[in-house]
Structure formats: C-alpha cells, structure tokens
Motif scaffolding. Structure first.
Motif, short mmCIF file in Angstrom:
data_model
loop_
_atom_site.label_atom_id
_atom_site.label_comp_id
_atom_site.label_asym_id
_atom_site.label_seq_id
_atom_site.Cartn_x
_atom_site.Cartn_y
_atom_site.Cartn_z
N ILE A 99 0.83 -1.21 0.00
CA ILE A 99 0.00 0.00 0.00
C ILE A 99 0.87 1.26 0.00
CG2 ILE A 99 -1.64 1.35 1.36
CD1 ILE A 99 -2.91 -1.28 2.21
N PRO A 263 -1.42 -3.05 -4.77
CA PRO A 263 -1.56 -3.08 -3.31
C PRO A 263 -2.68 -4.01 -2.84
CG PRO A 263 -2.35 -1.00 -4.20
CD PRO A 263 -1.65 -1.69 -5.31
N GLY A 286 -5.51 2.19 4.24
CA GLY A 286 -5.20 1.69 2.91
C GLY A 286 -6.18 2.21 1.86
#
Length: 315
Positions: A99, A263, A286
């Motif tokens: 991330i 991610p 995130g």
C-alpha cells in the motif's frame, strides 16, 4: 480486438506479479539477509537479461559513453529504492508495504512540481494530502493494533516512504533519459548495477554476521530458492516485458489504472499466506491511500485529455 484483450491481460498480470513480490520478499527475508537477497536477486535478473541479449531475443545497443549517466539513474533505483524497500518490508508487513509503495505516482507528481515546475492543481494537492493521511493512519494503527515492535514498525514505514521518494526521483530522471536511451538499456544497466553493489554489500554483511560460507548456504532452502526465482526472473524480467507490451498497445494512464491492483494483491497475499494482521484502521488507511493515488492520477490530465505526467513503477 485481440490486441486490446491481450494487452489488458498483460497489464493485469504485471499488477499481480508486483503485488506478490512483497510476499516473496517477506518470505525470503526469513532465510536471507537483506543485501544477500538483493544481491542474488539482481544477479539472477542481470544474468537472465544478458542471456536474452546473447541469444538475440532482445536487442541491446548500449554505448560505453552512455553508461555513467545510466549508473547515476541506477543510484535512485535499484540502489536506494531497494535498500529502503527491503528493510521497510522487513520491519512492516507485506500488506502495508504494497500500500505504501503505491504512493509512487503521488511522489512523482509532487517532485515534478518541485523539480520540473509542472503544474499541480488544487484537486491533485487534495488527493496527495489524502494519500499521506492514509499512510499516517496505517502507521498509528500499527501501534493501536497491538504490535510489540512499534518503533521498528514506524521505522519500516519511514523507510518505505524513502523508497517512494527514491522511486519518484528515478521516474523523473529516467523520463529525461528516455529520449536517448531505450527502456531495455536503462533496465540492463540497472540490473547489473544492483547485482554488483548489492552482492558486495551482501558479502560484507554475511562476513560480519555469518562468515562468507553462509552466503550460499541459505540457498539450500526451497523457500529462498523459489522466492529468488520469482523476484529475479518473474518480477524483474518477465514483468518488464509484459509491462512494455501493455504500454505499446494501451495509453500509459490506462495501464496505470491496472497498477492500482498491486496493493490489493499484496494485502490479500499477506493476509492469506503470511497470516498478517490487517486491522480496521489499517484497512481504512489503505483505502484512503488508494483514493489518494487514484485521484492524483485522475486529475493529472490536461483539458485535452493528455496526461501531464504518468509514472509506472516496477518491482
């Protein structure tokens, strides 16, 4: 139509390969020292590329006079970038690493504003701020999540941030070099630079802790071998060709959209295969990061639809 589907499949495959690279890096670090991992990974990639040049699958027209400039670019990536990224992964999780590294397009936009004097809109600035806020939320959640190694965790996040900035500088300087150097020439020098620098550091690191005999001993472990094969060949070489194929058929901004899958893949791989903790605040952070990255890319277009800057980052 076939080219459209094959190029889309190539872009998605690259995102998946890059996403799993954090998992394989984390797995390899259980058996290899960081510089040892990097040295062997880049040596494998460099030898593979050289073999492909020798059997004329790829063409390389590299002049000796061009090498110093390319080595200067290689200082940002792979040298600084992968040192920061590998130690960042070591002190955080594969999920968090994927991330944070997704912030690279944000860093490119910010550095382009500072160095290249490219315009940054208010919307871009907003999404850049959102992306940074998301990382802060994830950092706080590392302590709130009950991690006993909060200082190491925060250090890892900081190192990943440094990797992102380094990748941003690499993107800017490689963009300048793209006019006189092909992607394969830049990549070839990058791989050999990484192989030489990291193996020297890896040998020294092993000598200090385990002795030189232990440098190759870890390769007896199947996990270490498979991780190196994945990182050295699939992530460094195969993904490069797939990415260039996708870019030859699709606009760079469209390919960058698929890279946002990276991610997501890293989070799933870490949670499923490494049983990594990924709590509510980390999840929210995130999501904020991904929104920030999306918005930065989305609003980097000129009125006519031409992108002011598009960066694609490879693992």
């Amino acid at each position: 139509m076939l080219n459209k589907y094959s190029s889309t499949a190539a872009a998605i495959t690259v995102a998946i390969i890059f996403g799993f690279s954090f998992f394989f890096t984390k797995s390899a670090l259980f058996y290899l020292n960081p510089f040892q991992l990097l040295g062997l990974r880049f040596a494998l990639a460099a030898v593979t590329l050289t073999f492909l040049v020798l059997i004329k699958i790829i063409k390389l027209n590299l002049r000796f006079s061009n090498i110093p400039a390319l080595i200067g670019i290689s200082l940002w990536q792979p040298v600084i970038y992968f040192v920061c990224e590998t130690y960042g992964v070591k002190n955080t999780t594969a999920s968090e690493s994927g991330i944070v590294i997704a912030l690279v397009p944000v860093a490119v936009t910010f550095l382009s504003f500072l160095i290249l004097k490219e315009r940054v809109t208010y919307k871009q600035a907003f999404y850049i701020g959102a992306a940074v806020l998301g990382v802060i939320m994830m950092t706080i959640s590392g302590e709130a999540g009950g991690q006993n190694n909060a200082p190491e965790h925060n250090l890892g996040i900081g190192l990943l941030f440094c990797a992102v900035i380094s990748a941003g500088f690499y993107n800017i300087f490689s963009r300048k070099a793209a006019g006189s150097h092909t992607p394969i020439e830049i990549t070839f020098v990058m791989m050999w630079s990484g192989a030489l620098v990291f193996n020297v550091l890896g040998l020294f690191q092993n000598y200090m802790f385990d002795g030189l005999v232990g440098y190759a001993a870890a390769l007896q472990n199947p996990t270490a071998i498979w991780s190196l094969l994945y990182l050295g060949i699939l992530s460094s070489v195969v993904a490069f060709f797939l990415l260039n194929y996708a870019l030859s058929k699709l606009p760079a901004p469209r390919v960058s959209v698929f890279m946002n899958l990276t991610p997501i893949v890293s989070v799933l791989a870490g949670a499923i295969f490494l049983n990594e903790y990924f709590g509510l605040w980390q999840g929210l952070g995130g999501i904020v990061v991904l929104i920030g990255v999306w918005g930065t890319n989305k609003f980097s277009t000129k009125p006519g639809g031409e992108h002011e800057n598009s960066s694609l980052h490879g693992e």
